[in-house]
Write a protein that holds these residues in place. Structure first.
Motif, PDB file in Angstrom:
ATOM      1  N   PRO A  71       0.797  -1.228   0.000  1.00 28.63           N
ATOM      2  CA  PRO A  71       0.000   0.000   0.000  1.00 28.63           C
ATOM      3  C   PRO A  71       0.826   1.273   0.000  1.00 28.63           C
ATOM      4  CG  PRO A  71      -0.112  -1.101   2.140  1.00 28.63           C
ATOM      5  CD  PRO A  71       0.573  -2.048   1.212  1.00 28.63           C
ATOM      6  N   TRP A  72       2.102   1.198   0.342  1.00 29.15           N
ATOM      7  CA  TRP A  72       2.916   2.420   0.350  1.00 29.15           C
ATOM      8  C   TRP A  72       3.642   2.659  -0.977  1.00 29.15           C
ATOM      9  CZ3 TRP A  72       4.138  -1.825   3.492  1.00 29.15           C
ATOM     10  CH2 TRP A  72       5.292  -2.540   3.147  1.00 29.15           C
ATOM     11  N   ARG A  73       3.496   1.762  -1.936  1.00 25.27           N
ATOM     12  CA  ARG A  73       4.160   1.932  -3.228  1.00 25.27           C
ATOM     13  C   ARG A  73       3.164   2.433  -4.283  1.00 25.27           C
ATOM     14  NH1 ARG A  73       9.289  -0.337  -4.146  1.00 25.27           N
ATOM     15  NH2 ARG A  73       8.833  -0.102  -6.376  1.00 25.27           N
ATOM     16  N   ARG A  74       3.576   3.442  -5.020  1.00 28.00           N
ATOM     17  CA  ARG A  74       2.711   3.972  -6.071  1.00 28.00           C
ATOM     18  C   ARG A  74       2.495   2.972  -7.197  1.00 28.00           C
ATOM     19  NH1 ARG A  74       5.343  10.048  -6.759  1.00 28.00           N
ATOM     20  NH2 ARG A  74       4.534  10.925  -4.793  1.00 28.00           N
ATOM     21  N   ASP A  75       3.524   2.140  -7.458  1.00 31.92           N
ATOM     22  CA  ASP A  75       3.388   1.175  -8.551  1.00 31.92           C
ATOM     23  C   ASP A  75       2.678  -0.102  -8.113  1.00 31.92           C
ATOM     24  OD1 ASP A  75       5.282  -0.102  -6.986  1.00 31.92           O
ATOM     25  OD2 ASP A  75       6.932   0.215  -8.396  1.00 31.92           O
ATOM     26  N   ARG A  76       2.341  -0.199  -6.811  1.00 35.14           N
ATOM     27  CA  ARG A  76       1.593  -1.326  -6.258  1.00 35.14           C
ATOM     28  C   ARG A  76       2.312  -2.656  -6.407  1.00 35.14           C
ATOM     29  NH1 ARG A  76      -1.580   0.214  -2.642  1.00 35.14           N
ATOM     30  NH2 ARG A  76      -3.085  -1.466  -2.963  1.00 35.14           N
ATOM     31  N   GLN A  77       3.626  -2.629  -6.566  1.00 33.27           N
ATOM     32  CA  GLN A  77       4.376  -3.882  -6.580  1.00 33.27           C
ATOM     33  C   GLN A  77       4.336  -4.528  -5.205  1.00 33.27           C
ATOM     34  OE1 GLN A  77       8.330  -3.807  -8.167  1.00 33.27           O
ATOM     35  NE2 GLN A  77       7.775  -2.575  -9.955  1.00 33.27           N
ATOM     36  N   GLY A  78       4.622  -5.817  -5.177  1.00 31.29           N
ATOM     37  CA  GLY A  78       4.652  -6.549  -3.924  1.00 31.29           C
ATOM     38  C   GLY A  78       6.056  -6.628  -3.349  1.00 31.29           C
ATOM     39  N   PHE A  79       6.211  -7.474  -2.345  1.00 29.29           N
ATOM     40  CA  PHE A  79       7.511  -7.656  -1.719  1.00 29.29           C
ATOM     41  C   PHE A  79       8.492  -8.299  -2.700  1.00 29.29           C
ATOM     42  CE2 PHE A  79       5.130  -7.748   2.440  1.00 29.29           C
ATOM     43  CZ  PHE A  79       5.745  -6.628   2.975  1.00 29.29           C
ATOM     44  N   ALA A  80       9.751  -7.923  -2.586  1.00 34.04           N
ATOM     45  CA  ALA A  80      10.802  -8.532  -3.388  1.00 34.04           C
ATOM     46  C   ALA A  80      10.964 -10.004  -2.990  1.00 34.04           C
ATOM     47  CB  ALA A  80      12.114  -7.786  -3.170  1.00 34.04           C
ATOM     48  N   PRO A  81      11.366 -10.850  -3.941  1.00 36.25           N
ATOM     49  CA  PRO A  81      11.496 -12.284  -3.638  1.00 36.25           C
ATOM     50  C   PRO A  81      12.412 -12.565  -2.457  1.00 36.25           C
ATOM     51  CG  PRO A  81      11.612 -11.908  -6.007  1.00 36.25           C
ATOM     52  CD  PRO A  81      11.618 -10.558  -5.370  1.00 36.25           C
ATOM     53  N   GLU A  82      13.545 -11.843  -2.352  1.00 37.69           N
ATOM     54  CA  GLU A  82      14.459 -12.121  -1.245  1.00 37.69           C
ATOM     55  C   GLU A  82      13.857 -11.761   0.104  1.00 37.69           C
ATOM     56  OE1 GLU A  82      16.285  -8.402  -3.319  1.00 37.69           O
ATOM     57  OE2 GLU A  82      14.959 -10.089  -3.819  1.00 37.69           O
ATOM     58  N   LEU A  83      13.006 -10.716   0.138  1.00 36.10           N
ATOM     59  CA  LEU A  83      12.356 -10.381   1.403  1.00 36.10           C
ATOM     60  C   LEU A  83      11.331 -11.443   1.768  1.00 36.10           C
ATOM     61  CD1 LEU A  83      11.308  -7.047   2.871  1.00 36.10           C
ATOM     62  CD2 LEU A  83       9.602  -8.871   2.753  1.00 36.10           C
ATOM     63  N   ARG A  84      10.541 -11.906   0.792  1.00 37.97           N
ATOM     64  CA  ARG A  84       9.560 -12.948   1.089  1.00 37.97           C
ATOM     65  C   ARG A  84      10.247 -14.205   1.626  1.00 37.97           C
ATOM     66  NH1 ARG A  84       7.282 -11.489  -3.924  1.00 37.97           N
ATOM     67  NH2 ARG A  84       7.964 -13.465  -4.840  1.00 37.97           N
ATOM     68  N   ALA A  85      11.387 -14.540   1.031  1.00 37.85           N
ATOM     69  CA  ALA A  85      12.112 -15.739   1.475  1.00 37.85           C
ATOM     70  C   ALA A  85      12.575 -15.585   2.921  1.00 37.85           C
ATOM     71  CB  ALA A  85      13.288 -16.002   0.556  1.00 37.85           C
ATOM     72  N   LEU A  86      13.102 -14.390   3.264  1.00 37.82           N
ATOM     73  CA  LEU A  86      13.584 -14.176   4.619  1.00 37.82           C
ATOM     74  C   LEU A  86      12.414 -14.142   5.608  1.00 37.82           C
ATOM     75  CD1 LEU A  86      15.886 -13.694   6.559  1.00 37.82           C
ATOM     76  CD2 LEU A  86      15.755 -11.252   6.049  1.00 37.82           C
ATOM     77  N   ALA A  87      11.318 -13.499   5.217  1.00 38.12           N
ATOM     78  CA  ALA A  87      10.154 -13.450   6.094  1.00 38.12           C
ATOM     79  C   ALA A  87       9.641 -14.854   6.413  1.00 38.12           C
ATOM     80  CB  ALA A  87       9.054 -12.603   5.472  1.00 38.12           C
ATOM     81  N   LYS A  88       9.611 -15.715   5.409  1.00 38.73           N
ATOM     82  CA  LYS A  88       9.169 -17.094   5.631  1.00 38.73           C
ATOM     83  C   LYS A  88      10.151 -17.839   6.532  1.00 38.73           C
ATOM     84  CE  LYS A  88       6.480 -17.452   1.361  1.00 38.73           C
ATOM     85  NZ  LYS A  88       6.361 -18.072   0.018  1.00 38.73           N
ATOM     86  N   ARG A  89      11.437 -17.560   6.351  1.00 39.60           N
ATOM     87  CA  ARG A  89      12.451 -18.178   7.221  1.00 39.60           C
ATOM     88  C   ARG A  89      12.226 -17.763   8.681  1.00 39.60           C
ATOM     89  NH1 ARG A  89      18.977 -16.919   6.886  1.00 39.60           N
ATOM     90  NH2 ARG A  89      19.544 -18.007   8.818  1.00 39.60           N
ATOM     91  N   LEU A  90      11.741 -16.536   8.884  1.00 39.03           N
ATOM     92  CA  LEU A  90      11.487 -16.042  10.231  1.00 39.03           C
ATOM     93  C   LEU A  90      10.111 -16.428  10.751  1.00 39.03           C
ATOM     94  CD1 LEU A  90      13.097 -12.486   9.905  1.00 39.03           C
ATOM     95  CD2 LEU A  90      13.957 -14.414  11.236  1.00 39.03           C
ATOM     96  N   GLY A  91       9.362 -17.201   9.959  1.00 36.55           N
ATOM     97  CA  GLY A  91       8.104 -17.740  10.440  1.00 36.55           C
ATOM     98  C   GLY A  91       6.856 -17.015   9.994  1.00 36.55           C
ATOM     99  N   TYR A  92       6.993 -16.109   9.024  1.00 37.33           N
ATOM    100  CA  TYR A  92       5.835 -15.348   8.553  1.00 37.33           C
ATOM    101  C   TYR A  92       5.287 -15.944   7.259  1.00 37.33           C
ATOM    102  CZ  TYR A  92       7.041 -11.816  12.021  1.00 37.33           C
ATOM    103  OH  TYR A  92       7.296 -11.173  13.190  1.00 37.33           O
ATOM    104  N   SER A  93       4.016 -15.654   7.009  1.00 34.30           N
ATOM    105  CA  SER A  93       3.385 -16.119   5.783  1.00 34.30           C
ATOM    106  C   SER A  93       2.475 -15.040   5.224  1.00 34.30           C
ATOM    107  CB  SER A  93       2.579 -17.398   6.062  1.00 34.30           C
ATOM    108  OG  SER A  93       1.582 -17.150   7.026  1.00 34.30           O
TER     109      SER A  93
END
Length: 270
Positions: free
Chosen positions: A248-270
């Motif tokens: 919601p804070w990006r004007r282009d409405r892109q999502g999370f970068a792949p490396e961030l999603r991977a790290l978030a999942k490693r930390l237990g988030y989904s």
């Protein structure tokens, strides 16, 4: 303590020079802490006295400064929050070298929740650090993926060199869901008793010595979002975290970068 940033420099004099150069209120937490612990208050007169006290100890190492702070609060445990140290690996190394006996609590929150709130706060600031901006956008806008990813990557790398018994990770959401259980587990790890009076005090953070906006020239010292006034709809959005939705804070409405999603999942988030 408030944020005192003891690992930014080797000497107190160097630390004060960095504070003077900062466009933010980096020095406020240390000034408030010294005023409270050495002069029994955080008013204008105590802050002036604290400034003189710090100037007189410019030759101290920052390790000596931390030792002094610890002596003032003893027998209580000294807690040093720092939301910026994880961005700078050299400060993490300095912390490990100077305080090898310390316990290290890695507090993490879902990148969606943290991003929603911090992006809103940063939009109101005149100064936003260069490494908080996404230069793929024109003009470069605050992008909270950057500090979230960098901080957690650095903390995970540094943890490999820290004794397992002295480090712990805590999800901020766990405190929201089960405050009593999370606090009890944290105190057990710290080998601290948790009486009912202790629990009641920690459940009322507004009563903390540094929680109120001080009257006088020093106004900061706490993490950015502590005093921010977030709209209810923004808080509701932050409370519904996603890893697979447009940001919601990006004007282009892109999502999370792949490396961030991977790290978030490693930390237990989904």
């Amino acid at each position: 303590l408030p944020q005192v940033f003891p690992c930014m420099a080797d000497k107190v004099g160097e630390l004060l020079e960095l504070f003077a150069l900062s466009q933010l209120s980096h020095g406020d937490g240390l000034r408030r802490a010294v005023a409270q612990l050495a002069f029994d208050g955080q008013g204008a007169a105590q802050i002036v006295a604290a400034d003189a006290w710090l100037q007189a100890r410019r030759a101290w190492s920052t390790a000596e400064l931390v030792a002094w702070l610890a002596e003032q609060v003893a027998p209580r445990r000294l807690v040093i929050p720092d939301a910026e140290m994880p961005l700078r690996p050299h400060e993490l190394r300095r912390f490990r070298e100077r305080l090898p006996q310390a316990r290290w609590l890695h507090l993490v929150r879902h990148p969606w929740s943290q991003g929603c709130l911090h992006a809103a706060w940063l939009r109101e600031q005149l100064f936003v650090p260069v490494d908080f901006r996404d230069h793929a956008q024109t003009p470069p806008l605050p992008e909270l993926q950057l500090p979230w990813l960098r901080s957690n990557q650095n903390l995970l790398r540094a943890a490999d060199d820290w004794p397992a018994a002295q480090r712990r990770r805590l999800h901020g959401e766990a405190l929201d869901a089960d405050f009593a259980g999370s606090l009890a587990g944290l105190c057990e790890w710290l080998e601290l008793p948790l009486t009912r009076a202790d629990f009641d005090a920690m459940a009322e953070p507004a009563a903390w010595l540094y929680a109120q906006t001080p009257v006088g020239p020093v106004r900061g010292g706490l993490e950015a979002e502590v005093w921010a006034d977030f709209a209810p709809e923004l808080e509701a959005l932050a409370a519904q975290p996603r890893l697979d939705a447009p940001l919601p804070w990006r004007r282009d409405r892109q999502g999370f970068a792949p490396e961030l999603r991977a790290l978030a999942k490693r930390l237990g988030y989904s």
